[in-house]
Design an enzyme around this catalytic site. Sequence first.
Site, short mmCIF file in Angstrom:
data_model
loop_
_atom_site.label_atom_id
_atom_site.label_comp_id
_atom_site.label_asym_id
_atom_site.label_seq_id
_atom_site.Cartn_x
_atom_site.Cartn_y
_atom_site.Cartn_z
N GLU A 60 0.85 -1.20 0.00
CA GLU A 60 0.00 0.00 0.00
C GLU A 60 0.88 1.24 0.00
OE1 GLU A 60 -3.36 0.09 2.67
OE2 GLU A 60 -3.69 2.23 2.31
N ASP A 112 9.42 7.59 0.47
CA ASP A 112 8.70 7.69 -0.80
C ASP A 112 8.43 6.28 -1.35
OD1 ASP A 112 7.94 8.04 -3.46
OD2 ASP A 112 9.40 9.62 -3.83
N ASP A 134 -2.98 12.17 -2.88
CA ASP A 134 -3.16 13.63 -2.95
C ASP A 134 -3.51 14.01 -4.38
OD1 ASP A 134 -2.37 14.17 -0.19
OD2 ASP A 134 -0.40 13.48 -0.83
N LYS A 138 -4.28 21.73 -8.84
CA LYS A 138 -3.84 22.81 -9.74
C LYS A 138 -3.08 22.22 -10.93
CE LYS A 138 -3.44 26.34 -6.23
NZ LYS A 138 -2.59 26.78 -5.18
N ARG A 209 -9.67 6.63 6.12
CA ARG A 209 -10.07 7.87 6.77
C ARG A 209 -10.44 8.93 5.72
NH1 ARG A 209 -7.86 12.14 9.97
NH2 ARG A 209 -5.87 11.99 8.92
N TYR A 210 -9.69 8.97 4.61
CA TYR A 210 -9.99 9.97 3.58
C TYR A 210 -11.32 9.68 2.89
CZ TYR A 210 -6.20 13.18 3.86
OH TYR A 210 -5.37 14.18 4.29
N GLU A 211 -11.66 8.42 2.76
CA GLU A 211 -12.97 8.13 2.17
C GLU A 211 -14.06 8.66 3.10
OE1 GLU A 211 -14.10 4.02 1.26
OE2 GLU A 211 -16.18 4.69 1.30
C1 LIG Z 1 -4.74 12.08 0.89
S1 LIG Z 1 -3.79 11.06 1.91
C2 LIG Z 1 -4.69 9.50 1.87
C3 LIG Z 1 -4.28 8.58 2.99
C4 LIG Z 1 -5.00 7.22 3.01
N1 LIG Z 1 -4.66 6.43 1.84
C5 LIG Z 1 -6.50 7.38 3.14
O1 LIG Z 1 -7.19 7.10 2.14
O2 LIG Z 1 -6.95 7.78 4.22
C6 LIG Z 1 -2.38 10.68 0.88
C7 LIG Z 1 -1.24 10.09 1.67
O3 LIG Z 1 -0.20 9.71 0.79
C8 LIG Z 1 1.05 10.01 1.43
N2 LIG Z 1 2.05 10.13 0.36
C9 LIG Z 1 2.12 11.09 -0.58
N3 LIG Z 1 3.13 10.85 -1.43
C10 LIG Z 1 3.72 9.69 -1.00
C11 LIG Z 1 4.83 8.93 -1.47
N4 LIG Z 1 5.51 9.30 -2.53
N5 LIG Z 1 5.15 7.80 -0.80
C12 LIG Z 1 4.45 7.41 0.30
N6 LIG Z 1 3.39 8.10 0.78
C13 LIG Z 1 3.03 9.22 0.14
C14 LIG Z 1 0.78 11.31 2.16
O4 LIG Z 1 1.70 11.52 3.22
C15 LIG Z 1 -0.65 11.07 2.67
O5 LIG Z 1 -0.67 10.47 3.95
#
Ligand SMILES: C[S@@+](CC[C@H](N)C(=O)[O-])C[C@H]1O[C@@H](n2cnc3c(N)ncnc32)[C@H](O)[C@@H]1O
Length: 244
Positions: A60, A112, A134, A138, A209-211
């Site tokens: 994941e 990452d 994310d 933009k 949580r985001y859903e």
């Molecule tokens: C909008 S949140 C969604 C979190 C979770 N998947 C949820 O649905 O609740 C996006 C997550 O991806 C993580 N993230 C962004 N770029 C990443 C990367 N390159 N590698 C690992 N995590 C990353 C961010 O820190 C953030 O916690």
Amino acid sequence: MDQAPGSHRVYGRRRGRPLRPNQRERAATLLPQLALTLPRDGRIEPAVLFEKAIVPIWVEIGFGGGEHLAEQAASHPEIGFIGCEVYENGVAKLVREVERLGLGNVRIFAEDGRLLLDALPVQSIDRVFVLFPDPWPKLRHHKRRIVSGATLDRLAEIMRDGAELRLATDDRDYLRWMLERVTGHPAFLWLARRPVDWRERPPDWPQTRYEAKARAAGRAPFFLRLARRPRTATLLRQEGVSLY
Ligand SMILES: C[S@@+](CC[C@H](N)C(=O)[O-])C[C@H]1O[C@@H](n2cnc3c(N)ncnc32)[C@H](O)[C@@H]1O
């Protein structure tokens, strides 16, 4: 425009509120046992990461607070899970869940996720989740989106034939972007047959949580399931022979 292949840069927050004392304690004691770091040669052999040799491996990327990953790992003790997350507070939450549920099949890559993908052997992964990444709405930020041609190319290499890729978003523009890229990619087959297949979350897909946040804000989430096509079929397809 997608990010150029091989150019990894993480945007977004790495730290939020300072960790509470018990989170700090767990980060110091339990996280080192769960953490996965890149070896010097940059190659990770996933099957030997766990106490018993586990072959099916699910990954994941961006697990947020880890609720989806922890629930999947608890339901599938026979599968090894590698979770990637750059946000320190999210990592701390997953560590707590791993401890609370006594999970022995979770490893955490607190970097990452694309670095992990680069380090995994070809045909080694059975399922990948990228849930509510994310959206970078933009136009000038679109190249930051993690679902990109380069990411899909690497996923196509590390995923086994028939392996599943699960994507979710509540952003209609990112949905369109994802669909353009996955349906235009020779290695992936979109499994949806009817609208309900992408409008409703399948029962074996725990809510994140985001859903929950998206629904509370009145935004509909979308769920995409893709299969990594068998390699021979991919080759034939690239040569213009249609199998599906
Ligand atoms: C909008 S949140 C969604 C979190 C979770 N998947 C949820 O649905 O609740 C996006 C997550 O991806 C993580 N993230 C962004 N770029 C990443 C990367 N390159 N590698 C690992 N995590 C990353 C961010 O820190 C953030 O916690």
